[in-house]
Design a protein around this motif. Structure first.
Motif, PDB file in Angstrom:
ATOM      1  N   LEU A  93       7.434   6.018   3.948  1.00  0.00           N
ATOM      2  CA  LEU A  93       6.561   6.979   3.286  1.00  0.00           C
ATOM      3  C   LEU A  93       6.399   8.222   4.154  1.00  0.00           C
ATOM      4  O   LEU A  93       6.531   9.354   3.674  1.00  0.00           O
ATOM      5  CB  LEU A  93       5.203   6.338   3.002  1.00  0.00           C
ATOM      6  CG  LEU A  93       4.146   7.252   2.393  1.00  0.00           C
ATOM      7  CD1 LEU A  93       4.580   7.758   1.025  1.00  0.00           C
ATOM      8  CD2 LEU A  93       2.815   6.525   2.275  1.00  0.00           C
ATOM      9  N   ILE A  94       6.136   7.982   5.440  1.00  0.00           N
ATOM     10  CA  ILE A  94       5.940   9.110   6.338  1.00  0.00           C
ATOM     11  C   ILE A  94       7.217   9.960   6.408  1.00  0.00           C
ATOM     12  O   ILE A  94       7.168  11.194   6.312  1.00  0.00           O
ATOM     13  CB  ILE A  94       5.541   8.602   7.756  1.00  0.00           C
ATOM     14  CG1 ILE A  94       4.190   7.867   7.692  1.00  0.00           C
ATOM     15  CG2 ILE A  94       5.489   9.745   8.760  1.00  0.00           C
ATOM     16  CD1 ILE A  94       3.011   8.722   7.285  1.00  0.00           C
ATOM     17  N   ILE A 119       5.369   1.835   5.489  1.00  0.00           N
ATOM     18  CA  ILE A 119       4.621   2.996   5.954  1.00  0.00           C
ATOM     19  C   ILE A 119       5.577   4.037   6.535  1.00  0.00           C
ATOM     20  O   ILE A 119       5.481   5.230   6.229  1.00  0.00           O
ATOM     21  CB  ILE A 119       3.576   2.557   7.005  1.00  0.00           C
ATOM     22  CG1 ILE A 119       2.554   1.642   6.344  1.00  0.00           C
ATOM     23  CG2 ILE A 119       2.911   3.779   7.632  1.00  0.00           C
ATOM     24  CD1 ILE A 119       1.482   1.130   7.262  1.00  0.00           C
ATOM     25  N   GLU A 120       6.562   3.553   7.325  1.00  0.00           N
ATOM     26  CA  GLU A 120       7.508   4.473   7.974  1.00  0.00           C
ATOM     27  C   GLU A 120       8.296   5.279   6.945  1.00  0.00           C
ATOM     28  O   GLU A 120       8.474   6.482   7.090  1.00  0.00           O
ATOM     29  CB  GLU A 120       8.482   3.695   8.864  1.00  0.00           C
ATOM     30  CG  GLU A 120       7.810   2.864   9.950  1.00  0.00           C
ATOM     31  CD  GLU A 120       6.843   3.666  10.797  1.00  0.00           C
ATOM     32  OE1 GLU A 120       7.199   4.817  11.143  1.00  0.00           O
ATOM     33  OE2 GLU A 120       5.738   3.164  11.080  1.00  0.00           O
ATOM     34  N   VAL A 140       0.817  -1.210   0.000  1.00  0.00           N
ATOM     35  CA  VAL A 140       0.000   0.000   0.000  1.00  0.00           C
ATOM     36  C   VAL A 140       0.854   1.264   0.000  1.00  0.00           C
ATOM     37  O   VAL A 140       0.582   2.216  -0.737  1.00  0.00           O
ATOM     38  CB  VAL A 140      -0.970  -0.017   1.216  1.00  0.00           C
ATOM     39  CG1 VAL A 140      -1.684   1.315   1.317  1.00  0.00           C
ATOM     40  CG2 VAL A 140      -1.978  -1.133   1.037  1.00  0.00           C
ATOM     41  N   ALA A 141       1.946   1.270   0.797  1.00  0.00           N
ATOM     42  CA  ALA A 141       2.788   2.466   0.867  1.00  0.00           C
ATOM     43  C   ALA A 141       3.386   2.780  -0.504  1.00  0.00           C
ATOM     44  O   ALA A 141       3.498   3.943  -0.900  1.00  0.00           O
ATOM     45  CB  ALA A 141       3.897   2.272   1.900  1.00  0.00           C
ATOM     46  N   ARG A 182       2.056   1.962  -3.436  1.00  0.00           N
ATOM     47  CA  ARG A 182       1.000   2.444  -4.332  1.00  0.00           C
ATOM     48  C   ARG A 182       0.652   3.890  -4.038  1.00  0.00           C
ATOM     49  O   ARG A 182       0.427   4.700  -4.934  1.00  0.00           O
ATOM     50  CB  ARG A 182      -0.248   1.561  -4.177  1.00  0.00           C
ATOM     51  CG  ARG A 182      -0.108   0.252  -4.929  1.00  0.00           C
ATOM     52  CD  ARG A 182      -1.030  -0.804  -4.414  1.00  0.00           C
ATOM     53  NE  ARG A 182      -2.432  -0.465  -4.538  1.00  0.00           N
ATOM     54  CZ  ARG A 182      -3.400  -1.064  -3.861  1.00  0.00           C
ATOM     55  NH1 ARG A 182      -3.110  -2.024  -2.981  1.00  0.00           N
ATOM     56  NH2 ARG A 182      -4.640  -0.721  -4.020  1.00  0.00           N
ATOM     57  N   LEU A 183       0.633   4.188  -2.739  1.00  0.00           N
ATOM     58  CA  LEU A 183       0.298   5.548  -2.337  1.00  0.00           C
ATOM     59  C   LEU A 183       1.381   6.523  -2.812  1.00  0.00           C
ATOM     60  O   LEU A 183       1.085   7.608  -3.332  1.00  0.00           O
ATOM     61  CB  LEU A 183       0.155   5.581  -0.809  1.00  0.00           C
ATOM     62  CG  LEU A 183      -0.588   6.736  -0.205  1.00  0.00           C
ATOM     63  CD1 LEU A 183      -1.947   6.928  -0.859  1.00  0.00           C
ATOM     64  CD2 LEU A 183      -0.780   6.480   1.297  1.00  0.00           C
TER      65      LEU A 183
END
Lengths: 275, 288, 281
Positions: C273-274, C270-271, C248-249, C251-252
């Motif tokens: 990406l953030i 996720i990390e 997901v990260a 794709r986002l």
């Protein structure tokens, strides 16, 4: 719809009672003695005493009586059929005809035999159910393996036999679960299992068996693969986490079984009619 | 064809030492054309509840009324009811029992008393709906199908009965991403084009967030929440406490919010997340 | 540090139903390695050959064409099978089909008992396995009464108690609920990071793949892609053509890149990406 509800064979009911704490060997030997006794009992008096004894064991082991009995439910049709067969087919010279129907006639000895055999099967089932309900699979395996060890000397693969038996017992429940799912899937697609006469119902059951066996074999295969990958290669070289030992409870249980058997044997020898 | 559940209780293995209360005072109404997700941990009663909708379970306490008919009613026509409320099981192996795809799909219509061309028509139509080519798959051996194809065949078998309600019980478990996307596409189309009511049971929060309009959350046999998808996923903490999670995009959105950006609540899809985050980045951080 | 190859396949091929007309070639000349101490993900569509490959790792399937070496031992040699099964444990998809006993601790003891260990050591290992996976409270329970996630942890404990160097998990989370999935994956990560056990994880969940050191993508019996997840997922279309998906990260961040934000193309976590979003302005 809940087919698994009435399955009691092969299920373990955890507990800490006197019966649960017995060494599995004690329980197995006691069960064997009871089963052998059952094969010789032919009088209602002896069955009466047997009933009191098994009821007491069920009470002590904390098995809810209703639960112990519900396992018999799926067997009822077979039992009734057996009883009818005996009633009409078994006869000895000099037995009286009670009533006749078409070409069949029922005799008093047939009735007696039907009753005895039905009772025998009922008690056989109850004794094994008590054993499996109060003994976990692994201690049952341990006990049996230990008892059958001498047979290895004559080349009998006792440990493998025991493992096979234990897994077969486990599959009683698995088969019931599978059957439950498949029957439901068929009902969902319009098969009315709950309708029609006996013949129609039987016909509907047939398509269930193919997927039942395919799925059961698949599960059995997966179980075998899982066991194999955990280094199971049969009994050779296996050790046990829990070593078996006989304690005071086993002595007490042994004594009780001895007294009970003596009583039953006395009835068999002295009171029971010889057929 | 609405479903109405009133004060429904259910116990598993009633009367044995293993007796367990599976459903506890369930009250629920499902209207025509809804897409409703049912989520909850294992053993929270999802399947048991759904199997009351097509009378695989008959209530002993409480009522289930499907299209005005009480399923516990002795005179209720359960066979017709089960054709109207189709059920696709998690494992297609239990559901597929004819040797070939065509014969299996024809099984339901045949039970409905249809014959000849009508059956053929239904089979062809159902296969088209799930995207299984009629020419290629009609005579195909069931056991030669891939996981995704098997599930599509199972759905076609149910669709051939022309259900008005379709219950899908965790049907994407174990599928690879492509197989899953194909199945989800089929379901979305059925809902959109034929207005079939969909009841979607799943362990995947991502799928439920993407598909469902309304969600019922079960927790140990009780309805913990019942509301629109956005509402449900705004209860993050309660969902975690029950043993559920947020969809992954929402987890990312939450982390982004912690950086001091302002995002709309309950972002459900990737597209929404991209739009919301880019808007927020353009606007810059909210001064605190 | 990741060291030497622990499992190594050389030109490994395998067919089911050989000789019959409908023989299926499940593996075609597979060359791959599992390195000591690593966390390796193997992914690919249903029927891509993942499970067939994994079943060669502990001798459930024997290589007929090509070679499999486990810790230097040839898996083709039947003499080595017992030793290889001690080194490599397997956990399967459905816990119901792998638990043998009706009591948790007795089930966990099954493997060590097969190894012929003394009772005291079996007891010790069972306690250790229960403790490592934080399920000591379940020891006297019957598996029938547990949730699917707990059952899967029991299955893992049963393998762990055999003290293998490597554990192969074949889609262990496919049928679990969100909490079960999280607990199993967290425990598997701990086994790798803390106990140093080599892990091979077969999965369809890209969110699980991103936690691994390395990944292998299989398709039609062949290894099609291999490398660190961030490098593999960077190869765009190829992943989709193999029937997989992006995390997901990833794709986002791709979506945001299309909107003109200069995010790097290796983001899968996720990390990450953030962090990258933080550095944008």
């Amino acid at each position: 719809m809940e087919l698994t509800k009435n399955i009691t064979l092969g299920i373990y009911l955890p507990g800490e009672t006197f019966v649960h704490r017995l060494d599995p060997r004690t329980k197995i030997i006691a069960s064997v003695i009871l089963i052998v006794l059952l094969l010789f009992i032919r009088s209602y008096e002896a069955y009466g005493i047997f009933l009191i004894f098994t009821a007491a064991v069920i009470f002590i082991s904390g098995i809810p009586p209703g639960f112990a009995l519900c396992g018999l439910k799926p067997m009822l049709p077979v039992l009734v059929l057996m009883w009818i067969f005996q009633l009409f087919l078994y006869r000895t010279p000099g037995s009286d005809v009670i009533f006749s129907w078409w070409i069949f006639s029922a005799t008093d000895t047939g009735l007696h035999m039907g009753n005895l055999i039905t009772l025998r099967v009922l008690f056989l089932f109850t004794v094994t159910t008590i054993l499996t309900l109060t003994t976990s699979m692994v201690s049952l395996t341990d006990g049996l393996e230990n008892l059958l060890k001498p047979l290895r000397k004559i080349g009998l693969p006792s440990q493998e036999l025991v493992m096979t038996m234990v897994i077969a017992l486990r599959f009683v429940l698995i088969l019931a679960e599978e059957l439950d799912k498949i029957v439901k899937a068929q009902m969902a697609r319009g098969v009315a299992f709950d309708r029609g006469n006996f013949l129609q119902k039987t016909k509907k059951i047939f398509p269930v068996f193919l997927p039942l066996f395919i799925n059961a074999f698949k599960r059995a295969e997966e179980l075998i693969i899982a066991m194999e990958s955990r280094s199971y290669t049969g009994g050779k070289g296996r050790t046990k986490m829990k070593t078996l030992h006989l304690g005071r409870v086993d002595l007490a249980a042994g004594l009780l079984i001895f007294l009970f058997s003596a009583l039953i044997v006395f009835i068999i020898v002295s009171i029971q009619p010889q057929i | 064809m609405p479903i109405e559940v009133n004060g429904l209780f259910h116990s598993y293995k009633k009367g044995t030492p293993f007796e367990k209360e599976v459903l506890f005072d369930i009250n629920l109404t499902i209207d025509d054309g809804e897409f409703i997700g049912i989520i909850g941990p294992t053993q929270s009663g999802k399947t048991t509840l759904a199997q009351h909708f097509n009378a695989l379970f008959i209530p002993r306490q409480g009522r289930v009324i499907v299209n005005g008919a009480n399923t516990a009613d002795k005179t209720a026509d359960l066979v017709t009811l089960r054709h109207n409320v189709g059920y696709v099981f998690q494992n297609p192996d239990y559901q597929l029992f004819a040797p070939t795809v065509g014969e299996d799909i024809a099984f339901g219509p045949r039970n409905q008393g249809l014959a000849g061309e009508e059956i053929e028509h239904r089979v062809r139509e159902a296969m088209e709906q799930v995207g299984l080519d009629y020419g290629t798959f009609l005579g195909r051996d069931i056991y030669a199908l891939s996981g995704g194809q098997k599930r599509r065949a199972a759905i076609a078998g149910v669709l051939a009965c022309h259900p008005r309600i379709l219950i899908l019980d965790d049907i994407t478990a174990g599928l690879d991403p492509r197989g899953r996307d194909e199945i989800l596409g089929v379901i979305r189309k059925l809902h959109r084009e034929q207005n079939i009511t969909i009841i979607y049971i799943s362990n995947s929060m991502d799928e439920v967030a993407e598909l469902a309009e309304r969600i019922v959350v079960l927790d140990r046999g009780r309805i913990a929440f019942d509301g629109t998808t956005r509402e449900i996923f705004s209860h993050a903490e309660q969902l975690y406490a029950i043993g559920l999670e947020l969809p992954e995009v929402m987890v990312i959105a939450d982390r982004f919010r912690e950086l001091g950006y302002s995002l709309p609540p309950a972002i459900l899809s990737l597209e929404e997340a991209v739009d919301a985050i880019s808007t927020a980045l353009h606007e810059g951080r909210v001064a605190d | 540090m990741i060291l030497n190859p622990f499992i190594e396949t050389t030109d490994l091929s395998f067919s089911y139903r050989t000789g019959s007309s409908n023989a299926v070639r499940a593996l075609k000349k597979v060359n791959m390695q599992v390195k000591l101490g690593e966390l390796l993900a193997i992914t690919g569509q249903n029927g891509s050959g993942k499970s067939t490959l994994a079943r060669h790792f502990n001798g459930l399937l024997t290589a007929r064409e090509g070679k499999v070496l486990v810790d230097g031992l040839s898996a083709a040699d039947k003499e080595n099978t017992a030793a290889i099964r001690r080194l490599v444990g397997m956990v399967f998809q459905n816990p119901d089909n792998q638990l043998v006993s009706s009591i948790v601790e007795e089930d966990i003891a099954f493997g060590p008992e097969n190894l012929g260990l003394p009772p005291a050591e079996i007891r010790e290992r069972v306690d250790w396995a229960l403790d490592t996976l934080n399920i000591s409270n379940l020891r006297r329970e019957s598996p029938n009464q547990l949730s699917e996630g707990q059952k899967q942890l029991v299955a893992i404990a049963g393998v762990l108690a055999m003290k293998p160097r490597c554990i192969v998990l074949d889609e262990p989370t496919a049928h679990l609920d969100p909490r079960g999935r999280r607990e199993v994956i967290e425990n598997v990560l701990c086994l790798n990071r803390i106990e140093g056990i080599t892990i091979v994880l077969l999965t369809h969940f890209m969110s699980e793949v991103v936690n691994c050191d390395r990944m292998i993508v299989m398709d039609k019996g062949e290894v099609k892609m291999e490398g660190a997840p961030c490098d593999v997922f960077r190869q765009g279309e190829k992943i989709l053509n193999l029937g997989l998906d992006f995390p997901v990260a990833a794709r986002l961040s791709a979506g945001l890149r299309r909107k003109g934000f200069p995010l790097p193309d290796h983001i899968i976590h996720i990390e990450e990406l953030i962090d990258s979003l933080c550095q944008l302005k």
